[in-house]
Enzyme design. Structure first.
Site, PDB file in Angstrom:
ATOM      1  N   ARG A 188      39.127  51.696  41.587  1.00  0.00           N
ATOM      2  CA  ARG A 188      40.502  51.547  41.104  1.00  0.00           C
ATOM      3  C   ARG A 188      41.317  52.824  41.241  1.00  0.00           C
ATOM      4  O   ARG A 188      42.544  52.762  41.410  1.00  0.00           O
ATOM      5  CB  ARG A 188      40.490  51.098  39.638  1.00  0.00           C
ATOM      6  CG  ARG A 188      39.745  49.801  39.368  1.00  0.00           C
ATOM      7  CD  ARG A 188      40.336  48.641  40.146  1.00  0.00           C
ATOM      8  NE  ARG A 188      39.646  47.383  39.845  1.00  0.00           N
ATOM      9  CZ  ARG A 188      39.795  46.288  40.554  1.00  0.00           C
ATOM     10  NH1 ARG A 188      40.603  46.259  41.607  1.00  0.00           N
ATOM     11  NH2 ARG A 188      39.147  45.182  40.227  1.00  0.00           N
ATOM     12  N   TYR A 242      43.937  36.112  46.841  1.00  0.00           N
ATOM     13  CA  TYR A 242      44.331  36.600  45.508  1.00  0.00           C
ATOM     14  C   TYR A 242      44.684  35.348  44.712  1.00  0.00           C
ATOM     15  O   TYR A 242      45.756  35.229  44.159  1.00  0.00           O
ATOM     16  CB  TYR A 242      45.543  37.516  45.706  1.00  0.00           C
ATOM     17  CG  TYR A 242      45.896  38.470  44.603  1.00  0.00           C
ATOM     18  CD1 TYR A 242      44.946  39.330  44.051  1.00  0.00           C
ATOM     19  CD2 TYR A 242      47.206  38.560  44.129  1.00  0.00           C
ATOM     20  CE1 TYR A 242      45.298  40.230  43.066  1.00  0.00           C
ATOM     21  CE2 TYR A 242      47.566  39.461  43.146  1.00  0.00           C
ATOM     22  CZ  TYR A 242      46.598  40.303  42.616  1.00  0.00           C
ATOM     23  OH  TYR A 242      46.948  41.213  41.651  1.00  0.00           O
ATOM     24  N   ASP A 259      33.596  41.821  45.363  1.00  0.00           N
ATOM     25  CA  ASP A 259      34.486  42.727  46.097  1.00  0.00           C
ATOM     26  C   ASP A 259      34.587  44.038  45.307  1.00  0.00           C
ATOM     27  O   ASP A 259      35.517  44.254  44.542  1.00  0.00           O
ATOM     28  CB  ASP A 259      35.858  42.048  46.234  1.00  0.00           C
ATOM     29  CG  ASP A 259      36.884  42.936  46.908  1.00  0.00           C
ATOM     30  OD1 ASP A 259      36.492  43.831  47.672  1.00  0.00           O
ATOM     31  OD2 ASP A 259      38.089  42.720  46.651  1.00  0.00           O
ATOM     32  N   THR A 306      31.106  45.181  50.211  1.00  0.00           N
ATOM     33  CA  THR A 306      31.317  43.860  49.614  1.00  0.00           C
ATOM     34  C   THR A 306      29.949  43.186  49.613  1.00  0.00           C
ATOM     35  O   THR A 306      29.284  43.161  50.649  1.00  0.00           O
ATOM     36  CB  THR A 306      32.297  43.023  50.465  1.00  0.00           C
ATOM     37  OG1 THR A 306      33.521  43.762  50.620  1.00  0.00           O
ATOM     38  CG2 THR A 306      32.597  41.680  49.809  1.00  0.00           C
ATOM     39  N   GLU A 348      34.093  36.878  42.744  1.00  0.00           N
ATOM     40  CA  GLU A 348      34.840  36.011  43.658  1.00  0.00           C
ATOM     41  C   GLU A 348      33.933  34.931  44.245  1.00  0.00           C
ATOM     42  O   GLU A 348      32.717  35.059  44.245  1.00  0.00           O
ATOM     43  CB  GLU A 348      35.429  36.825  44.829  1.00  0.00           C
ATOM     44  CG  GLU A 348      36.316  37.978  44.372  1.00  0.00           C
ATOM     45  CD  GLU A 348      37.194  38.544  45.476  1.00  0.00           C
ATOM     46  OE1 GLU A 348      37.335  37.887  46.532  1.00  0.00           O
ATOM     47  OE2 GLU A 348      37.742  39.648  45.264  1.00  0.00           O
ATOM     48  N   GLU A 395      34.489  42.747  41.360  1.00  0.00           N
ATOM     49  CA  GLU A 395      35.405  41.606  41.323  1.00  0.00           C
ATOM     50  C   GLU A 395      34.575  40.350  41.582  1.00  0.00           C
ATOM     51  O   GLU A 395      33.947  40.213  42.629  1.00  0.00           O
ATOM     52  CB  GLU A 395      36.517  41.737  42.380  1.00  0.00           C
ATOM     53  CG  GLU A 395      37.502  42.854  42.055  1.00  0.00           C
ATOM     54  CD  GLU A 395      38.759  42.845  42.917  1.00  0.00           C
ATOM     55  OE1 GLU A 395      38.740  42.241  44.011  1.00  0.00           O
ATOM     56  OE2 GLU A 395      39.765  43.451  42.483  1.00  0.00           O
ATOM     57  N   GLU A 399      40.265  44.225  33.935  1.00  0.00           N
ATOM     58  CA  GLU A 399      40.878  43.250  33.020  1.00  0.00           C
ATOM     59  C   GLU A 399      40.207  43.297  31.645  1.00  0.00           C
ATOM     60  O   GLU A 399      40.872  43.256  30.620  1.00  0.00           O
ATOM     61  CB  GLU A 399      40.758  41.834  33.589  1.00  0.00           C
ATOM     62  CG  GLU A 399      41.584  41.597  34.838  1.00  0.00           C
ATOM     63  CD  GLU A 399      41.251  40.248  35.461  1.00  0.00           C
ATOM     64  OE1 GLU A 399      41.740  39.227  34.967  1.00  0.00           O
ATOM     65  OE2 GLU A 399      40.495  40.236  36.446  1.00  0.00           O
ATOM     66  N   ASP A 404      40.493  38.536  52.237  1.00  0.00           N
ATOM     67  CA  ASP A 404      40.355  38.395  50.788  1.00  0.00           C
ATOM     68  C   ASP A 404      41.670  37.893  50.195  1.00  0.00           C
ATOM     69  O   ASP A 404      42.703  38.558  50.309  1.00  0.00           O
ATOM     70  CB  ASP A 404      39.952  39.734  50.157  1.00  0.00           C
ATOM     71  CG  ASP A 404      39.372  39.539  48.764  1.00  0.00           C
ATOM     72  OD1 ASP A 404      38.960  38.413  48.428  1.00  0.00           O
ATOM     73  OD2 ASP A 404      39.327  40.527  48.003  1.00  0.00           O
ATOM     74  N   GLN A 424      42.234  53.075  44.904  1.00  0.00           N
ATOM     75  CA  GLN A 424      43.173  51.970  45.162  1.00  0.00           C
ATOM     76  C   GLN A 424      44.570  52.283  44.617  1.00  0.00           C
ATOM     77  O   GLN A 424      45.579  52.056  45.290  1.00  0.00           O
ATOM     78  CB  GLN A 424      42.613  50.703  44.503  1.00  0.00           C
ATOM     79  CG  GLN A 424      43.403  49.434  44.789  1.00  0.00           C
ATOM     80  CD  GLN A 424      42.868  48.225  44.013  1.00  0.00           C
ATOM     81  OE1 GLN A 424      41.917  48.333  43.240  1.00  0.00           O
ATOM     82  NE2 GLN A 424      43.479  47.075  44.208  1.00  0.00           N
ATOM     83  N   LYS A 463      38.488  49.583  48.761  1.00  0.00           N
ATOM     84  CA  LYS A 463      37.772  48.320  48.866  1.00  0.00           C
ATOM     85  C   LYS A 463      36.754  48.271  50.000  1.00  0.00           C
ATOM     86  O   LYS A 463      35.792  47.520  49.919  1.00  0.00           O
ATOM     87  CB  LYS A 463      38.779  47.182  49.143  1.00  0.00           C
ATOM     88  CG  LYS A 463      39.830  46.992  48.083  1.00  0.00           C
ATOM     89  CD  LYS A 463      39.377  45.981  47.077  1.00  0.00           C
ATOM     90  CE  LYS A 463      40.540  45.519  46.209  1.00  0.00           C
ATOM     91  NZ  LYS A 463      40.072  44.574  45.182  1.00  0.00           N
ATOM     92  N   HIS A 513      44.351  36.201  37.150  1.00  0.00           N
ATOM     93  CA  HIS A 513      44.015  37.564  37.552  1.00  0.00           C
ATOM     94  C   HIS A 513      45.280  38.298  38.012  1.00  0.00           C
ATOM     95  O   HIS A 513      45.527  39.438  37.617  1.00  0.00           O
ATOM     96  CB  HIS A 513      42.971  37.557  38.672  1.00  0.00           C
ATOM     97  CG  HIS A 513      42.688  38.901  39.267  1.00  0.00           C
ATOM     98  ND1 HIS A 513      41.986  39.882  38.587  1.00  0.00           N
ATOM     99  CD2 HIS A 513      43.040  39.451  40.467  1.00  0.00           C
ATOM    100  CE1 HIS A 513      41.909  40.964  39.352  1.00  0.00           C
ATOM    101  NE2 HIS A 513      42.538  40.732  40.492  1.00  0.00           N
TER     102      HIS A 513
HETATM  103 MN    MN Z   1      39.214  41.074  45.790  1.00  0.00          MN
END
Ligand code: MN
Length: 427
Positions: A236, A128, A232, A256, A200, A198, A371, A126, A239, A252, A133
């Site tokens: 939080r 970034y 994904d 997925t 993606e 997320e 976000e 994965d 994490q 994570k 972001h």
């Molecule tokens: Mn991700």
């Protein structure tokens, strides 16, 4: 135009120009999973097609690797075979094709199908790759220094978990984990209270490389088979406590979700545009190529919405929480491949890359709830009666994507959704 009428309808995501691949079977049966191609609201069963009288009689030019339960062997074939197969399938499905009357029993309705993962995914990485972001997240954790100094040089990524990748529609069990809610108390184990999505883009590797033989930037795209959508899922709170110093782990690796359909790089060719940062930034030579930068970004609209259980009951449509585009990616697909193999790391057919949360520069171009809600501080309204800081049980997250351009048919990527369900037993 195709003889499959629905493929010609404006707004159908799978016109003749798309021809995405999936692995499917009739829903609720124990049939063997097999490879199909999406056309309109149908799936063309390639195994059945290959066995048809007309295919044999006309020496249809598609490889045996397509008569399988995963796409890995076809992915390994490389660009020349992918292109000749696309051409052959185009010939089968175009209007006026002699196949029309012969192979109608090789088509099944997408509404009657269920899907498996399109490939055996042995490794998942994965990235970034959205600088917006990275900056948005960085601001939450390090207001004075949001972007780490390596960001503009290194395509940052971590190695993810492939065993828990699931196809769209699989329920997502809220994960338990070690959480430290307050610096005044020790951590405890409980269900995550900060579950997030997320948005993606997923990239499937086609032909791999031998170990110790890096893939150059100019050859990188030939190693990519196609693109899907990827969610994904991220806890939080788990994490935040675990991520230092080695990065994401249990926050994570519980799930997925990917879309079942893979849109090939060939189908995406008309939607390529130049790199936004072209000429404005310094890149190390192994990531830089004039040819690459001229046409290396995919203009792919992305959209994420959420619908609560209550909204479903009341018939309230999903609420859109972010709209973005893959073109905002700071690193291109080719740069991801070149960087991943710089040290000699070998990629294999069916390996999956995530782009990283693909947020854009605008305030509504956010690809994760963290976000949207500024780390859970500012709840976002879902409906007249409900708001969210993070996902709740019964919430369904929908990702969707499409590519459009004047003079071309719009193509879509199919569904990528998942519904949060509670942990089976109290901790
Ligand atoms: Mn991700």
């Amino acid at each position: 135009m195709s003889w499959v009428e629905t493929a010609n309808e404006q707004g159908n995501p799978f016109p003749l120009q798309n021809l995405p691949y999936a692995v499917f079977r009739s829903a609720g049966t124990d049939e063997t999973f097999r490879i199909g191609v999406g056309i309109g609201d149908k799936i063309l069963d390639l195994t059945a097609l290959g066995q048809s009288e007309v295919a044999r009689a006309s020496r249809l030019n598609i490889p045996e690797s397509l008569y399988a339960s995963t796409l890995n062997d076809f992915m390994a074939e490389g660009e020349a075979i992918w292109s000749s197969t696309r051409k052959a399938l185009f010939g089968v499905l175009r209007q006026g094709s002699l196949y029309e009357i012969e192979i109608s029993d090789c088509l099944i309705d997408q509404s009657n199908a269920e899907y498996a993962l399109p490939a055996m995914i042995m490794d998942y990485t994965d990235f970034y790759a959205s600088i917006d972001h990275a900056t948005n997240i960085g601001k939450l954790f390090r207001p004075d220094n949001p972007l780490m100094p390596n960001y503009e040089w290194v395509p940052i990524a971590y190695h993810g978990r492939s065993s828990s990748i699931v196809v769209s529609g699989e329920p997502i069990v809220r994960p338990k984990g070690q959480i430290r809610s307050s610096i005044d108390a020790p951590p405890h184990v409980s269900a995550s209270e900060k579950l997030d999505y997320e948005m993606e883009v997923g990239l499937f590797v086609g032909a791999g490389n031998q170990r110790n033989v890096p893939i150059s930037i100019d050859e990188a795209e030939q190693h990519l088979f196609g693109i899907c959508l990827l969610n994904d899922w991220s806890a939080r709170d788990i994490q935040a406590w675990e991520y230092q110093p080695l990065g994401p782990f249990l926050g994570k690796n519980f799930a997925t979700t990917i879309s079942p359909w893979i849109v090939t790089m060939q189908a995406l060719a008309p939607f390529r545009i130049s790199m936004k940062h072209k000429g404005e930034r310094t890149i190390l030579p192994y990531l830089s190529s004039d040819r690459e930068e001229a046409n290396c970004v995919i203009d792919m609209h992305l959209d994420v919405s959420v619908q609560s259980a209550k909204m479903k009951v009341e018939g309230v449509p999903p609420k859109r929480l972010g709209q973005s585009n893959f073109k905002y990616s700071y690193w291109t697909p080719a740069q991801m491949v070149a960087h991943h193999t710089l040290n000699g790391c070998n990629l294999r057919p069916g390996d999956l890359f995530g782009s990283g949360t693909m947020s854009g520069p605008g305030p509504d171009q956010t690809g994760a709830l963290i976000e949207v809600t500024k780390g859970g501080e500012l709840p976002v309204q879902l409906s007249n009666t409900e708001s969210r800081r993070f996902l709740e049980d019964g919430d369904t997250v929908f990702l969707s994507a499409w590519c459009e351009k004047d003079g071309y048919r719009t193509i879509g990527f199919g569904e990528c959704n998942g519904t949060i369900i509670s942990v089976a037993e109290p901790v």
